[in-house]
Design a protein around this motif. Structure first.
Motif, PDB file in Angstrom:
ATOM      1  N   GLU A 232       0.826  -1.202   0.000  1.00  0.00           N
ATOM      2  CA  GLU A 232       0.000   0.000   0.000  1.00  0.00           C
ATOM      3  C   GLU A 232       0.863   1.256   0.000  1.00  0.00           C
ATOM      4  OE1 GLU A 232      -0.360  -2.432   2.164  1.00  0.00           O
ATOM      5  OE2 GLU A 232      -2.415  -3.218   2.034  1.00  0.00           O
ATOM      6  N   GLU A 233       2.064   1.162   0.589  1.00  0.00           N
ATOM      7  CA  GLU A 233       2.958   2.306   0.658  1.00  0.00           C
ATOM      8  C   GLU A 233       4.216   2.030  -0.149  1.00  0.00           C
ATOM      9  OE1 GLU A 233       3.735   2.988   4.749  1.00  0.00           O
ATOM     10  OE2 GLU A 233       1.734   3.752   5.188  1.00  0.00           O
ATOM     11  N   VAL A 234       4.815   3.107  -0.646  1.00  0.00           N
ATOM     12  CA  VAL A 234       6.070   2.975  -1.372  1.00  0.00           C
ATOM     13  C   VAL A 234       7.235   2.905  -0.389  1.00  0.00           C
ATOM     14  CG1 VAL A 234       7.604   4.074  -3.058  1.00  0.00           C
ATOM     15  CG2 VAL A 234       5.132   4.185  -3.364  1.00  0.00           C
ATOM     16  N   MET A 235       7.130   3.669   0.697  1.00  0.00           N
ATOM     17  CA  MET A 235       8.180   3.735   1.706  1.00  0.00           C
ATOM     18  C   MET A 235       7.791   2.869   2.895  1.00  0.00           C
ATOM     19  SD  MET A 235      11.106   5.569   2.023  1.00  0.00           S
ATOM     20  CE  MET A 235      10.772   7.106   1.175  1.00  0.00           C
ATOM     21  N   HIS A 236       8.687   1.949   3.279  1.00  0.00           N
ATOM     22  CA  HIS A 236       8.413   1.027   4.387  1.00  0.00           C
ATOM     23  C   HIS A 236       9.339   1.317   5.561  1.00  0.00           C
ATOM     24  CE1 HIS A 236       6.050  -1.263   1.503  1.00  0.00           C
ATOM     25  NE2 HIS A 236       7.115  -1.319   0.702  1.00  0.00           N
ATOM     26  N   ALA A 237       8.769   1.435   6.753  1.00  0.00           N
ATOM     27  CA  ALA A 237       9.568   1.593   7.961  1.00  0.00           C
ATOM     28  C   ALA A 237      10.082   0.213   8.379  1.00  0.00           C
ATOM     29  CB  ALA A 237       8.735   2.217   9.071  1.00  0.00           C
ATOM     30  N   MET A 238      11.400   0.079   8.508  1.00  0.00           N
ATOM     31  CA  MET A 238      12.014  -1.197   8.858  1.00  0.00           C
ATOM     32  C   MET A 238      12.522  -1.161  10.293  1.00  0.00           C
ATOM     33  SD  MET A 238      11.386  -2.445   5.908  1.00  0.00           S
ATOM     34  CE  MET A 238      12.188  -4.061   5.957  1.00  0.00           C
ATOM     35  N   LYS A 239      13.225  -2.209  10.723  1.00  0.00           N
ATOM     36  CA  LYS A 239      13.776  -2.256  12.077  1.00  0.00           C
ATOM     37  C   LYS A 239      14.918  -1.247  12.215  1.00  0.00           C
ATOM     38  CE  LYS A 239      12.688  -7.130  12.987  1.00  0.00           C
ATOM     39  NZ  LYS A 239      13.247  -8.460  13.348  1.00  0.00           N
ATOM     40  N   SER A 240      15.100  -0.743  13.445  1.00  0.00           N
ATOM     41  CA  SER A 240      16.159   0.226  13.703  1.00  0.00           C
ATOM     42  C   SER A 240      17.530  -0.452  13.624  1.00  0.00           C
ATOM     43  CB  SER A 240      15.974   0.861  15.085  1.00  0.00           C
ATOM     44  OG  SER A 240      14.755   1.593  15.131  1.00  0.00           O
ATOM     45  N   ILE A 241      18.451   0.249  12.996  1.00  0.00           N
ATOM     46  CA  ILE A 241      19.824  -0.247  12.854  1.00  0.00           C
ATOM     47  C   ILE A 241      20.783   0.851  13.308  1.00  0.00           C
ATOM     48  CG2 ILE A 241      21.594  -1.003  11.227  1.00  0.00           C
ATOM     49  CD1 ILE A 241      19.451  -3.084  11.664  1.00  0.00           C
ATOM     50  N   SER A 242      21.611   0.547  14.296  1.00  0.00           N
ATOM     51  CA  SER A 242      22.528   1.551  14.851  1.00  0.00           C
ATOM     52  C   SER A 242      23.851   1.606  14.110  1.00  0.00           C
ATOM     53  CB  SER A 242      22.781   1.269  16.335  1.00  0.00           C
ATOM     54  OG  SER A 242      23.330  -0.032  16.507  1.00  0.00           O
ATOM     55  N   GLU A 243      24.215   0.516  13.456  1.00  0.00           N
ATOM     56  CA  GLU A 243      25.492   0.479  12.750  1.00  0.00           C
ATOM     57  C   GLU A 243      25.367  -0.437  11.538  1.00  0.00           C
ATOM     58  OE1 GLU A 243      30.227  -0.613  13.508  1.00  0.00           O
ATOM     59  OE2 GLU A 243      28.748  -0.822  15.126  1.00  0.00           O
ATOM     60  N   ALA A 244      25.974  -0.032  10.425  1.00  0.00           N
ATOM     61  CA  ALA A 244      25.937  -0.849   9.214  1.00  0.00           C
ATOM     62  C   ALA A 244      26.996  -0.358   8.239  1.00  0.00           C
ATOM     63  CB  ALA A 244      24.561  -0.792   8.562  1.00  0.00           C
ATOM     64  N   HIS A 245      27.517  -1.299   7.444  1.00  0.00           N
ATOM     65  CA  HIS A 245      28.466  -0.966   6.385  1.00  0.00           C
ATOM     66  C   HIS A 245      27.848  -1.203   5.003  1.00  0.00           C
ATOM     67  CE1 HIS A 245      31.413  -2.083   9.750  1.00  0.00           C
ATOM     68  NE2 HIS A 245      31.458  -0.762   9.610  1.00  0.00           N
ATOM     69  N   ALA A 246      26.721  -1.936   4.986  1.00  0.00           N
ATOM     70  CA  ALA A 246      26.023  -2.215   3.728  1.00  0.00           C
ATOM     71  C   ALA A 246      24.626  -2.725   4.049  1.00  0.00           C
ATOM     72  CB  ALA A 246      26.796  -3.240   2.897  1.00  0.00           C
ATOM     73  N   PHE A 247      23.768  -2.692   3.056  1.00  0.00           N
ATOM     74  CA  PHE A 247      22.419  -3.245   3.182  1.00  0.00           C
ATOM     75  C   PHE A 247      22.180  -4.189   2.007  1.00  0.00           C
ATOM     76  CE2 PHE A 247      21.873   0.584   5.758  1.00  0.00           C
ATOM     77  CZ  PHE A 247      21.130   0.106   6.823  1.00  0.00           C
ATOM     78  N   ALA A 248      21.371  -5.225   2.247  1.00  0.00           N
ATOM     79  CA  ALA A 248      21.066  -6.203   1.196  1.00  0.00           C
ATOM     80  C   ALA A 248      19.656  -6.737   1.409  1.00  0.00           C
ATOM     81  CB  ALA A 248      22.068  -7.341   1.203  1.00  0.00           C
ATOM     82  N   ILE A 249      19.071  -7.268   0.338  1.00  0.00           N
ATOM     83  CA  ILE A 249      17.731  -7.851   0.401  1.00  0.00           C
ATOM     84  C   ILE A 249      17.779  -9.253  -0.191  1.00  0.00           C
ATOM     85  CG2 ILE A 249      15.354  -7.705  -0.451  1.00  0.00           C
ATOM     86  CD1 ILE A 249      15.587  -4.717  -0.481  1.00  0.00           C
ATOM     87  N   THR A 250      17.201 -10.208   0.524  1.00  0.00           N
ATOM     88  CA  THR A 250      17.088 -11.580   0.038  1.00  0.00           C
ATOM     89  C   THR A 250      15.615 -11.964  -0.053  1.00  0.00           C
ATOM     90  OG1 THR A 250      17.220 -12.480   2.283  1.00  0.00           O
ATOM     91  CG2 THR A 250      19.290 -12.258   1.044  1.00  0.00           C
ATOM     92  N   LEU A 251      15.343 -13.038  -0.760  1.00  0.00           N
ATOM     93  CA  LEU A 251      13.984 -13.565  -0.869  1.00  0.00           C
ATOM     94  C   LEU A 251      13.895 -14.786   0.024  1.00  0.00           C
ATOM     95  CD1 LEU A 251      11.244 -13.271  -2.285  1.00  0.00           C
ATOM     96  CD2 LEU A 251      12.100 -14.803  -4.071  1.00  0.00           C
ATOM     97  N   GLU A 252      13.098 -14.677   1.084  1.00  0.00           N
ATOM     98  CA  GLU A 252      12.996 -15.744   2.075  1.00  0.00           C
ATOM     99  C   GLU A 252      11.580 -16.311   2.106  1.00  0.00           C
ATOM    100  OE1 GLU A 252      15.702 -16.705   3.486  1.00  0.00           O
ATOM    101  OE2 GLU A 252      17.022 -14.992   3.084  1.00  0.00           O
ATOM    102  N   ASN A 253      11.411 -17.376   2.896  1.00  0.00           N
ATOM    103  CA  ASN A 253      10.073 -17.914   3.110  1.00  0.00           C
ATOM    104  C   ASN A 253       9.220 -16.871   3.837  1.00  0.00           C
ATOM    105  OD1 ASN A 253      10.595 -20.427   1.904  1.00  0.00           O
ATOM    106  ND2 ASN A 253      11.446 -21.243   3.809  1.00  0.00           N
TER     107      ASN A 253
END
Length: 271
Positions: A232-253
């Motif tokens: 329904e929305e284009v922008m999705h609020a995800m879980k908070s992340i305090s530190e990261a060097h990269a982001f990735a998306i996988t297809l899971e069950n």
């Protein structure tokens, strides 16, 4: 440029009314191409002005038509009761064939003008009736799309606010070798750890599957949440992340996984 202030500045109303300067029109044309919320605001003002004009239309008096026809009938009666002038004509020979006199009705200028007024009145009212019907259809269509438009505008404002925040990093995720056509964007606020995902370029997940976002910290994946199945929305609020060097998306069950399935990696982006 603050889009909200620009929309409320009155420039759109001036543009629709045709009183904006060439420079203002040039700037507006540039802004509307880059910001869909401005284009939507222009359309709303156009509909509002059209509807206002329709509501303020002045209908002719109800007895105008009867008055016009009564005038025409009276003029015709007056013409009939006038005594024709007798003209003596000398003939050199007797006339054997006669042609009956034809009665010619001459309309007075007042009657002619009244007839023209009636025709114009009928034409104008027919036009306004069509315009009113068109406006009603447009308003009905607008109401059905209202919720979708509000969501799109909310996402647009949210994206603009985040881009103007120096604490927000925009991370572009590109498709991997097996999925070069895919892409996504992550907005990560380093100060409050909030993460937003724009995944409108990802196709709908297959039956029983769901996309999942991961934050990579020194090569170790951290769950950042699953992408809602219903977009329904284009922008999705995800879980908070305090530190990261990269982001990735996988297809899971469906429901997500505690660890990523590397063979189902879809997109990835370095910070």
């Amino acid at each position: 440029m603050d889009i909200k202030e620009y929309i409320s500045s009155g420039i759109i109303e001036s543009y629709v009314l045709g009183i904006a300067t060439e420079e203002e029109v040039s700037i507006l044309d540039c802004v509307r191409n880059k910001h869909p919320e401005v284009e939507a605001a222009i359309r709303e003002v156009e509909i509002l002005f059209e509807d206002t004009a329709t509501l303020q239309e002045i209908a002719p008096p109800a007895d105008l038509r009867d008055s016009i026809w009564a005038t025409l009938e009276q003029n015709e009666k007056d013409h009939i009761h006038q005594k024709p002038e007798m003209v003596e004509v000398e003939y050199d020979a007797p006339v054997t064939n006669t042609v009956p006199n034809r009665r010619v009705i001459q309309f007075s200028p007042l009657a002619t003008a009244a007839t023209a007024l009636l025709v114009c009145s009928i034409g104008v009212n027919a036009y306004l009736y069509q315009q009113r019907n068109a406006t009603n259809v447009a308003m009905a269509q607008s109401e059905t799309k209202n919720s979708t438009t509000e969501l799109l505008l909310a996402d647009a404002y949210k994206s603009l606010d985040m881009l103007q925040n120096p604490a927000v990093s925009m991370v572009s995720l590109a498709g991997v070798e097996n999925h070069p056509e895919l892409s996504a964007v992550v907005f990560w606020n380093k100060e409050d750890s909030k993460v937003y995902l724009m995944a409108d370029k990802l196709p709908n997940a297959p039956e029983g599957k769901q996309y999942q976002l991961w934050a990579l910290i020194d090569g170790q994946p951290v769950d950042a949440g699953t992408v809602p199945l219903m977009k329904e929305e284009v922008m999705h609020a995800m879980k908070s992340i305090s530190e990261a060097h990269a982001f990735a998306i996988t297809l899971e069950n469906k429901g997500g996984s505690p660890s990523p399935t590397l063979s189902e990696l879809q997109v990835i982006g370095q910070i």
